[in-house]
Design a protein around this motif. Sequence first.
Motif, PDB file in Angstrom:
ATOM      1  N   SER A  97       5.500  43.932  73.173  1.00 23.63           N
ATOM      2  CA  SER A  97       5.595  42.505  72.835  1.00 23.63           C
ATOM      3  C   SER A  97       4.223  41.824  72.879  1.00 23.63           C
ATOM      4  N   HIS A  98       3.391  42.204  73.851  1.00 24.66           N
ATOM      5  CA  HIS A  98       2.046  41.621  73.949  1.00 24.66           C
ATOM      6  C   HIS A  98       1.201  41.993  72.729  1.00 24.66           C
TER       7      HIS A  98
ATOM      8  N   GLN B   4       0.234  39.199  65.735  1.00 22.88           N
ATOM      9  CA  GLN B   4       1.192  38.341  65.036  1.00 22.88           C
ATOM     10  C   GLN B   4       2.070  39.137  64.077  1.00 22.88           C
TER      11      GLN B   4
ATOM     12  N   PRO C 298       7.645  43.462  66.776  1.00 26.21           N
ATOM     13  CA  PRO C 298       7.483  44.687  67.577  1.00 26.21           C
ATOM     14  C   PRO C 298       7.750  45.974  66.799  1.00 26.21           C
TER      15      PRO C 298
ATOM     16  N   ALA D 207       2.340  42.906  69.804  1.00 28.65           N
ATOM     17  CA  ALA D 207       2.928  42.240  68.631  1.00 28.65           C
ATOM     18  C   ALA D 207       2.446  40.787  68.560  1.00 28.65           C
ATOM     19  N   ASP D 208       2.397  40.100  69.708  1.00 28.72           N
ATOM     20  CA  ASP D 208       1.896  38.720  69.736  1.00 28.72           C
ATOM     21  C   ASP D 208       0.422  38.659  69.354  1.00 28.72           C
ATOM     22  N   THR D 209      -0.358  39.600  69.869  1.00 26.45           N
ATOM     23  CA  THR D 209      -1.796  39.633  69.592  1.00 26.45           C
ATOM     24  C   THR D 209      -2.071  39.751  68.093  1.00 26.45           C
TER      25      THR D 209
END
Length: 153
Positions: free
Chosen positions: A29-30, A36, A39, A32-34
Amino acid sequence: MAIKNTSDSIEEYIKQLLAQSGIAEIKRSHLADTFQVVPSQINYVIKTRFTESRGYVVESKRGGGGYIRIAKISFSDQHHMLGNLMENIGESISEQVFTDIIQLLFDENVLSECEGNLILATASDEVLGQESAVIRARMLRRILQRLDRKGFR
């Protein structure tokens, strides 16, 4: 200059982590956020670019404290690497896995670029025909046996 796609950028980021400590431990998840992305994009990169045939071990734990741990397989010597590869060849092998293994042999300085390209040119589905996966497995087994007997430059 070629433009990188998101998958290339994620792969490069993970390889940088591996270069720093030998093991990359990431949270899906981290990451994927980084970048954008969803997942599943992270899963795709890991499943296609960090495979055993490319020389990686991937461990995954799902859930709240879940992580993905990726490590580059290290061999004591080239004889050990060739033996390990021979042990893991089944009765058939896909063109992609064959390509990955030839790339690994190039990366480990067992094959030259020219040798690798010649081998790849002869091992495609198009060249080998109907029983290509079975023939490719036999070819790879013989190539590895020959390399192991011959010794190295």
